[in-house]
Design a protein around this motif. Sequence first.
Motif, short mmCIF file in Angstrom:
data_model
loop_
_atom_site.label_atom_id
_atom_site.label_comp_id
_atom_site.label_asym_id
_atom_site.label_seq_id
_atom_site.Cartn_x
_atom_site.Cartn_y
_atom_site.Cartn_z
N LEU A 38 0.88 -1.17 0.00
CA LEU A 38 0.00 0.00 0.00
C LEU A 38 0.92 1.22 0.00
O LEU A 38 1.59 1.51 0.99
N THR A 39 1.01 1.91 -1.12
CA THR A 39 2.01 2.96 -1.31
C THR A 39 1.40 4.35 -1.12
O THR A 39 0.20 4.50 -0.90
N ASN A 83 0.72 -0.64 -4.98
CA ASN A 83 1.89 -0.88 -5.82
C ASN A 83 2.13 0.28 -6.79
O ASN A 83 2.49 0.10 -7.96
N LYS A 84 1.87 1.49 -6.25
CA LYS A 84 2.04 2.76 -6.98
C LYS A 84 1.06 2.91 -8.14
O LYS A 84 1.31 3.67 -9.08
N GLY A 96 5.94 -1.21 -7.58
CA GLY A 96 6.04 -0.42 -8.81
C GLY A 96 6.99 -1.00 -9.84
O GLY A 96 7.83 -1.84 -9.57
N ARG A 97 6.83 -0.50 -11.07
CA ARG A 97 7.65 -1.00 -12.16
C ARG A 97 9.03 -0.35 -12.19
O ARG A 97 9.91 -0.79 -12.93
N VAL A 142 8.20 0.93 0.69
CA VAL A 142 8.52 -0.50 0.80
C VAL A 142 8.16 -0.99 2.20
O VAL A 142 8.77 -0.57 3.18
N PRO A 143 7.15 -1.86 2.32
CA PRO A 143 6.79 -2.38 3.64
C PRO A 143 7.67 -3.56 4.04
O PRO A 143 8.16 -4.31 3.21
#
Length: 825
Positions: free
Chosen positions: A104-105, A175-176, A486-487, A677-678
Amino acid sequence: METLFQDVRYCFRVMMKSPGFTAVTILSLAIGIGANTSIFSAINAVLLRPLPFKDSDRLMTVDRTTPSAVNPISPWSYPKFEALRANNEVFEEVAAISNQSFPLTETDTPERLQVEMVSASYFSMLGVEASRGRTFTPEEDQTPGTHPVIVIGHGLWERRFGSDPGVTGQSVSLNKVRFNVIGVMPEGFKGQSGTVEAWVPMMMAPQLTFPRRLKAAGAHWHNVVARLKPGVSLAQAQASMEVLNPKIAEANPGQNTPEAIKVAGLRESKIDPAISKSLLILFAAVGLVLLIACANIANLLLAKSASRQKEIAVRIALGASRARLVRQLLTESVLLAFIGGLVGLLLALWGIELLTAINPMSDPAARARYNLMRDFNVFSIDSKVLAFNIAVSFVTGLLFGLVPALQSARRDVNEVLKEGGAGSAEKSRRLGGLNFRNAFIVGEVAVSLVLLVSAGLMIKSFARLQATSIGFDPEGVLTARISLPGREYEGKAIGFFEQLLDRAKNLPGVESASVSISTPLSNNSSKAAIKIEDRPAADGDEPPTAGYHVIGAEHFETLRIPVLRGRSFTDQDRKGTKRVAIISDSMARRLWPDDEALGKRIWLSMGWEKNDFAEIVGVVGDVKYSNVEGAVEPDVYIPYLQTVEEPPSFVLIRAAGDPAALVAGLRREVFALDKNVPVYDVKTLEERSRDATSRARFMALLLGAFACVALLLSSIGIYGVMASAVAGRTREIGIRMALGAQKADVLRLILSDGIILTIAGIALGLMASLAVTRFLTSLLYGVGAADPVTFAIVSAILAAVAMTASYIPARRATKVDPMVALRHE
């Protein structure tokens, strides 16, 4: 009904006259019934409770199966799922489900969410509606990337949105990728895995994961659940899938075709056979404990009936039928049982709390290991458990009350009234009361031996399990899971983990640190097919396989896995240098039994180019990655600095002191590198090792506890019978002593009765144990079901306890005053 009320009122008066007897009886029953109710609540939760979905018995899993492959059950690709959905004729609805985890970003407190990517029919197929807002529409299940919407779980709604009733229309970044919240699911609904907190359309997979995954026929990454049409049976659905399988292959040319498509009940697929068997064995064990309690209470009632036989004889003489008396006595027994069951229900509440605390499926990782949903593991007292408690109470009352009631009602009225209380009591013992009681004691000893042997085998098995070499040292190692969002990290993950390892090694108290895609004993490692250079496989032969591990340079040092030959990885083993690999000793012995493995070259089916072979530079000790019980399997290790196909997701840190003290520092360093980043699934390696043996510990602990209760009840029963026998033979003992018998003679006389009963019970119990323990074979590790040492030790313990219980009343018999005994009666 009037007669029944009279019987009940009279029963209460009888119970009040003997408060000690009543209390002992109720407590014994409460322990037995309470234990049965507690275990039944677990069986109800795991084996009997239906899925929390509409007509859940119509829900099916549809699996692609290839038994000869590395993984026998293979997920579906989306094109193959589309072919299934378009051509099937037996399912009302079909849904694709992929259980993923994403960060969760764009938040100050990053966390990792379990997310199900699903087709639009998922919720309607399960018969579950949103408590707020809506679920997905068919339009959101058609064009990739066009509908960034999300349905969130009740827990996430409370935690992140403060239970805001206007949550629909707000957005979250997963994930952004920003998603609009369109609905909230009801409390308790957590998807197929029992841990899900959000749902997104399957069409958003390209934005959340790899762009080409959705439309690639060879990308197998999700499962299929379906609902049978009305009137369609499981067998019909299976037959239909056998016909449909070639059509799916035709729709996806050039792809490997599974050997079969298997249809099974969704509920059955969520139940691990080992867990089912464990619970049923425990249920049988507590049932035996209750039988022992019933035998003890029957003995107490037989003893008590001797003092009530004059009362019973008078009632018969005044016109009461024997059937009426039997009903009265059974009413007393059943009433005692119901009161015991009520108290047992209270004890069961405490027992359920205890079971929940030691439940091997209580941890999410353990549930994943045993393939269970959380809803199956909520132990509680519902209508089924309450009905079971009532039924057991009624049957128990009949069990322990029937023989004493029949024994009391069949006595000769004239002889009882002629002889009076004491004489008739002694005669009743001689004429059959004691014979029944002896039979009960033999049965108690036999049942206790079965339980003790079963518990002894499980405890010995657990001890062997604990002593088994797992190939690494878990003490002092912290593990944590980290997945990059994210990519922007595609191709850049190595740089992130290099920086993180540098920072982690500088934390106070850190001895070494590494990264990996898996941890030992977590059942989360992948397998790869292996090809050996210059060794072509014979036609029809399946290639060898091994566990596949992407690791850091200090991995073996961190886990203290011995390097047997060659070398470990270094920071120079990175992209651009020649590929290297390290294999386990079992893999070296299996593939090169008569040759040295070092210097050999292997290829792995993990996305490598056709001629991209890795040179074996080291051989290390074997490690158990899947479970402790299983055999050692071959493993191959690859340096993460040379791998872009699958970045690591675990950080492993060896601490000089308490590893838990490093958690805050690790989170701080990760946050400093990227606040999105969790850090999650944080555990010490010792905790993961304990989780791997949780089922064996659960069985050993509970079976041992039930066996101890059985031993205690049996010893009480033996003591009661022997004490009653001594009381009934007081005059005989006095005469013997008056004629010159010594105390040792009396002691031997009384003890011989106890020895005979014990030997008979042990002999019967040994035969029963040999038959019963066969059912434990699949749950045992390193010990046979007929282990002679366990049988011998348990028999000796039981004999010693029984002799002690017999010795106490026998010792009392030696102190009988002959003059007092002769004046008896």
